[in-house]
Write a protein that holds these residues in place. Structure first.
Motif, PDB file in Angstrom:
ATOM      1  N   MET A   3      -6.994   1.841  -3.248  1.00 35.68           N
ATOM      2  CA  MET A   3      -8.391   2.262  -3.133  1.00 35.68           C
ATOM      3  C   MET A   3      -9.344   1.073  -3.058  1.00 35.68           C
ATOM      4  O   MET A   3     -10.368   1.120  -2.370  1.00 35.68           O
ATOM      5  N   SER A   4      -8.987  -0.016  -3.746  1.00 34.18           N
ATOM      6  CA  SER A   4      -9.836  -1.201  -3.686  1.00 34.18           C
ATOM      7  C   SER A   4      -9.798  -1.821  -2.292  1.00 34.18           C
ATOM      8  O   SER A   4     -10.835  -2.223  -1.751  1.00 34.18           O
ATOM      9  N   LEU A   5      -8.594  -1.906  -1.706  1.00 32.37           N
ATOM     10  CA  LEU A   5      -8.485  -2.428  -0.344  1.00 32.37           C
ATOM     11  C   LEU A   5      -9.247  -1.554   0.645  1.00 32.37           C
ATOM     12  O   LEU A   5      -9.939  -2.063   1.544  1.00 32.37           O
ATOM     13  N   ALA A   6      -9.143  -0.235   0.486  1.00 30.81           N
ATOM     14  CA  ALA A   6      -9.857   0.670   1.387  1.00 30.81           C
ATOM     15  C   ALA A   6     -11.371   0.515   1.236  1.00 30.81           C
ATOM     16  O   ALA A   6     -12.115   0.528   2.226  1.00 30.81           O
ATOM     17  N   ALA A   7     -11.832   0.357  -0.023  1.00 29.04           N
ATOM     18  CA  ALA A   7     -13.267   0.169  -0.254  1.00 29.04           C
ATOM     19  C   ALA A   7     -13.764  -1.115   0.395  1.00 29.04           C
ATOM     20  O   ALA A   7     -14.823  -1.136   1.046  1.00 29.04           O
ATOM     21  N   MET A   8     -12.984  -2.187   0.255  1.00 25.20           N
ATOM     22  CA  MET A   8     -13.381  -3.461   0.861  1.00 25.20           C
ATOM     23  C   MET A   8     -13.414  -3.376   2.375  1.00 25.20           C
ATOM     24  O   MET A   8     -14.322  -3.921   3.017  1.00 25.20           O
ATOM     25  N   ARG A   9     -12.443  -2.677   2.958  1.00 16.46           N
ATOM     26  CA  ARG A   9     -12.409  -2.555   4.419  1.00 16.46           C
ATOM     27  C   ARG A   9     -13.617  -1.800   4.955  1.00 16.46           C
ATOM     28  O   ARG A   9     -13.999  -1.964   6.120  1.00 16.46           O
ATOM     29  N   ASN A  10     -14.202  -0.974   4.111  1.00 16.81           N
ATOM     30  CA  ASN A  10     -15.300  -0.116   4.568  1.00 16.81           C
ATOM     31  C   ASN A  10     -16.648  -0.472   3.938  1.00 16.81           C
ATOM     32  O   ASN A  10     -17.568   0.342   3.911  1.00 16.81           O
ATOM     33  N   GLY A  11     -16.768  -1.678   3.432  1.00 21.02           N
ATOM     34  CA  GLY A  11     -18.045  -2.168   2.954  1.00 21.02           C
ATOM     35  C   GLY A  11     -18.501  -1.636   1.612  1.00 21.02           C
ATOM     36  O   GLY A  11     -19.680  -1.755   1.273  1.00 21.02           O
ATOM     37  N   ALA A  12     -17.591  -1.042   0.836  1.00 24.24           N
ATOM     38  CA  ALA A  12     -17.977  -0.454  -0.452  1.00 24.24           C
ATOM     39  C   ALA A  12     -17.327  -1.160  -1.635  1.00 24.24           C
ATOM     40  O   ALA A  12     -17.350  -0.639  -2.750  1.00 24.24           O
ATOM     41  N   GLY A  13     -16.784  -2.357  -1.410  1.00 21.00           N
ATOM     42  CA  GLY A  13     -16.055  -3.039  -2.463  1.00 21.00           C
ATOM     43  C   GLY A  13     -16.890  -3.332  -3.695  1.00 21.00           C
ATOM     44  O   GLY A  13     -16.526  -2.963  -4.812  1.00 21.00           O
ATOM     45  N   ALA A  46       5.822   2.861  -2.678  1.00 20.40           N
ATOM     46  CA  ALA A  46       6.877   1.955  -2.218  1.00 20.40           C
ATOM     47  C   ALA A  46       6.450   1.262  -0.929  1.00 20.40           C
ATOM     48  O   ALA A  46       6.634   0.045  -0.761  1.00 20.40           O
ATOM     49  N   GLY A  47       5.864   2.023  -0.008  1.00 26.92           N
ATOM     50  CA  GLY A  47       5.386   1.443   1.241  1.00 26.92           C
ATOM     51  C   GLY A  47       4.271   0.434   1.012  1.00 26.92           C
ATOM     52  O   GLY A  47       4.219  -0.619   1.666  1.00 26.92           O
ATOM     53  N   LEU A  48       3.369   0.749   0.083  1.00 25.06           N
ATOM     54  CA  LEU A  48       2.284  -0.180  -0.238  1.00 25.06           C
ATOM     55  C   LEU A  48       2.843  -1.483  -0.790  1.00 25.06           C
ATOM     56  O   LEU A  48       2.462  -2.579  -0.347  1.00 25.06           O
ATOM     57  N   TYR A  49       3.756  -1.386  -1.764  1.00 27.60           N
ATOM     58  CA  TYR A  49       4.306  -2.602  -2.359  1.00 27.60           C
ATOM     59  C   TYR A  49       5.127  -3.404  -1.343  1.00 27.60           C
ATOM     60  O   TYR A  49       5.135  -4.637  -1.388  1.00 27.60           O
ATOM     61  N   ALA A  50       5.793  -2.724  -0.429  1.00 23.86           N
ATOM     62  CA  ALA A  50       6.536  -3.428   0.618  1.00 23.86           C
ATOM     63  C   ALA A  50       5.571  -4.234   1.484  1.00 23.86           C
ATOM     64  O   ALA A  50       5.862  -5.372   1.876  1.00 23.86           O
ATOM     65  N   ARG A  51       4.412  -3.656   1.782  1.00 15.64           N
ATOM     66  CA  ARG A  51       3.415  -4.385   2.578  1.00 15.64           C
ATOM     67  C   ARG A  51       2.815  -5.539   1.795  1.00 15.64           C
ATOM     68  O   ARG A  51       2.699  -6.664   2.301  1.00 15.64           O
ATOM     69  N   LEU A  52       2.462  -5.290   0.535  1.00 16.17           N
ATOM     70  CA  LEU A  52       1.822  -6.332  -0.263  1.00 16.17           C
ATOM     71  C   LEU A  52       2.775  -7.483  -0.576  1.00 16.17           C
ATOM     72  O   LEU A  52       2.333  -8.597  -0.867  1.00 16.17           O
ATOM     73  N   ALA A  53       4.072  -7.222  -0.510  1.00 17.34           N
ATOM     74  CA  ALA A  53       5.046  -8.283  -0.754  1.00 17.34           C
ATOM     75  C   ALA A  53       4.966  -9.382   0.296  1.00 17.34           C
ATOM     76  O   ALA A  53       5.364 -10.528   0.031  1.00 17.34           O
ATOM     77  N   THR A  54       4.441  -9.060   1.470  1.00 15.61           N
ATOM     78  CA  THR A  54       4.368 -10.041   2.554  1.00 15.61           C
ATOM     79  C   THR A  54       2.950 -10.248   3.086  1.00 15.61           C
ATOM     80  O   THR A  54       2.729 -11.168   3.872  1.00 15.61           O
ATOM     81  N   ASP A  55       1.999  -9.428   2.674  1.00 14.94           N
ATOM     82  CA  ASP A  55       0.627  -9.504   3.191  1.00 14.94           C
ATOM     83  C   ASP A  55      -0.238 -10.330   2.238  1.00 14.94           C
ATOM     84  O   ASP A  55      -0.919  -9.799   1.364  1.00 14.94           O
ATOM     85  N   LYS A  56      -0.217 -11.658   2.413  1.00 11.37           N
ATOM     86  CA  LYS A  56      -0.959 -12.537   1.511  1.00 11.37           C
ATOM     87  C   LYS A  56      -2.462 -12.347   1.651  1.00 11.37           C
ATOM     88  O   LYS A  56      -3.217 -12.522   0.682  1.00 11.37           O
ATOM     89  N   THR A  57      -2.912 -11.987   2.846  1.00 10.61           N
ATOM     90  CA  THR A  57      -4.345 -11.752   3.029  1.00 10.61           C
ATOM     91  C   THR A  57      -4.828 -10.637   2.115  1.00 10.61           C
ATOM     92  O   THR A  57      -5.869 -10.748   1.458  1.00 10.61           O
ATOM     93  N   THR A 107      -3.279  -9.459  -0.677  1.00  5.68           N
ATOM     94  CA  THR A 107      -3.139  -9.765  -2.104  1.00  5.68           C
ATOM     95  C   THR A 107      -4.168 -10.796  -2.561  1.00  5.68           C
ATOM     96  O   THR A 107      -4.673 -10.723  -3.685  1.00  5.68           O
ATOM     97  N   ASP A 108      -4.511 -11.745  -1.676  1.00  4.21           N
ATOM     98  CA  ASP A 108      -5.575 -12.692  -2.019  1.00  4.21           C
ATOM     99  C   ASP A 108      -6.903 -11.965  -2.172  1.00  4.21           C
ATOM    100  O   ASP A 108      -7.694 -12.276  -3.076  1.00  4.21           O
ATOM    101  N   PHE A 143     -11.137  -9.859  -5.598  1.00  2.22           N
ATOM    102  CA  PHE A 143     -11.877  -8.642  -5.929  1.00  2.22           C
ATOM    103  C   PHE A 143     -11.899  -8.421  -7.440  1.00  2.22           C
ATOM    104  O   PHE A 143     -12.963  -8.220  -8.046  1.00  2.22           O
ATOM    105  N   PHE A 144     -10.736  -8.501  -8.070  1.00  4.53           N
ATOM    106  CA  PHE A 144     -10.669  -8.205  -9.502  1.00  4.53           C
ATOM    107  C   PHE A 144     -11.063  -9.396 -10.370  1.00  4.53           C
ATOM    108  O   PHE A 144     -11.340  -9.225 -11.556  1.00  4.53           O
ATOM    109  N   SER A 145     -11.137 -10.600  -9.782  1.00  2.68           N
ATOM    110  CA  SER A 145     -11.667 -11.716 -10.553  1.00  2.68           C
ATOM    111  C   SER A 145     -13.147 -11.504 -10.835  1.00  2.68           C
ATOM    112  O   SER A 145     -13.683 -11.980 -11.843  1.00  2.68           O
ATOM    113  N   GLU A 146     -13.817 -10.761  -9.959  1.00  2.00           N
ATOM    114  CA  GLU A 146     -15.220 -10.416 -10.200  1.00  2.00           C
ATOM    115  C   GLU A 146     -15.352  -9.524 -11.430  1.00  2.00           C
ATOM    116  O   GLU A 146     -16.291  -9.647 -12.219  1.00  2.00           O
TER     117      GLU A 146
END
Length: 274
Positions: free
Chosen positions: A182-192, A249-260, A262-263, A268-271
């Motif tokens: 949900m955080s990634l979706a919010a950021m993609r759509n300007g609501a982060g 499972a699909g999300l974690y498989a993507r995040l395992a290789t999608d450094k953009t 995960t960064d 986002f959560f450091s804020e």
């Protein structure tokens, strides 16, 4: 008191931490480093674990299997011939994050060797793990309490300890997946930023929990793929909610290789943590 010899298969972060706890109590800890990475071998040595043959593992007092979920059955099958040969067979304890269905298959593999099988589940961080055990041979595992482990016996069959682990991980790692998605979706759509602000205002406990747990997730994401698949199997195809964990499972498989991605989550959560 007779000194226990415990074979620990799996020298990852959890396995090596458990090995260190056991070694500190005076227990002799064996492992096998065949096919393991240099990092795993170094962790095992630092934890006081001795490299041994499969036959030596099979003749120990206990075998603790603490490996990635995807290789839990392979591990039992690899040890089965040695267990069959052993005159004094180790009690085999599967401590992996797997479904009761997978546990039942492993139990059959171990039962065929004549060794006692115990279903186990680990809850907690590597620094302070709690071990839950179930099945008719679970009382044998109480001896591990004297070897430095936090042991809790469940009054249930083989599969009960794994069901607890699946349920607990489904909530904690499922919430991490939900917060990440949900955080990634919010950021993609300007609501982060608006999402961060609203969570902090109306859901401060959830906000703090996500800020603590999501940034720690990326290095573990690859290991959580199979765990989410096991949780989906635990729920069962007959229940629509199993698809939640197939998606995780699909999300974690993507995040395992999608450094953009995960960064972005870490920033986002450091804020929130400030």
């Amino acid at each position: 008191m007779t000194r226990l010899t415990i074979a620990l298969v799996g020298a990852g972060s959890m396995g090596s931490a458990v090995g260190k706890l056991l070694s500190a109590s005076g227990t002799r800890v064996l492992t096998t480093l065949e096919g393991r990475s240099a990092a795993s071998a170094a962790r095992a040595r630092e934890a006081g674990m001795e490299d041994a043959t499969l036959d030596e593992l099979a003749a120990s007092d206990f075998i603790l299997s603490i490996v990635p979920p995807a290789v839990a059955l392979d591990t039992a099958e690899r040890l089965a011939p040695a267990l069959t040969r052993a005159a004094n067979k180790a009690v085999y304890i599967d401590c992996n994050a797997i479904s009761p269905q997978t546990v039942a298959t492993i139990a059959q593999t171990v039962d065929a060797t004549g060794a006692a099988f115990v279903d186990g589940g680990i809850i907690g961080m590597p620094s302070s793990p709690k071990f839950y055990f179930s099945g008719p041979h679970a009382p044998l595992a109480s001896a591990l309490g004297d070897a430095g482990l936090a042991v809790r016996l469940l009054d249930g069959p083989v599969g009960a300890a794994s069901a607890l682990k699946m349920s607990y991980a489904g909530i904690t790692k499922g919430l991490t997946a939900l917060g990440s998605a949900m955080s990634l979706a919010a950021m993609r759509n300007g609501a982060g930023q608006a999402l961060l602000d609203e969570l902090a205002e109306s859901q401060p406990e959830i906000s703090a929990w996500l800020a603590s747990n999501v940034p720690r997730m990326p290095p573990k994401a690859y290991r959580w793929v199979a765990e989410m698949e096991e949780i989906a199997a635990f729920i069962g195809d007959g229940f629509a909610e199993h698809r939640i964990y197939e998606g995780a499972a699909g999300l974690y498989a993507r995040l395992a290789t999608d450094k953009t991605a995960t960064d972005a989550l870490s920033r986002f959560f450091s804020e929130t943590a400030r």
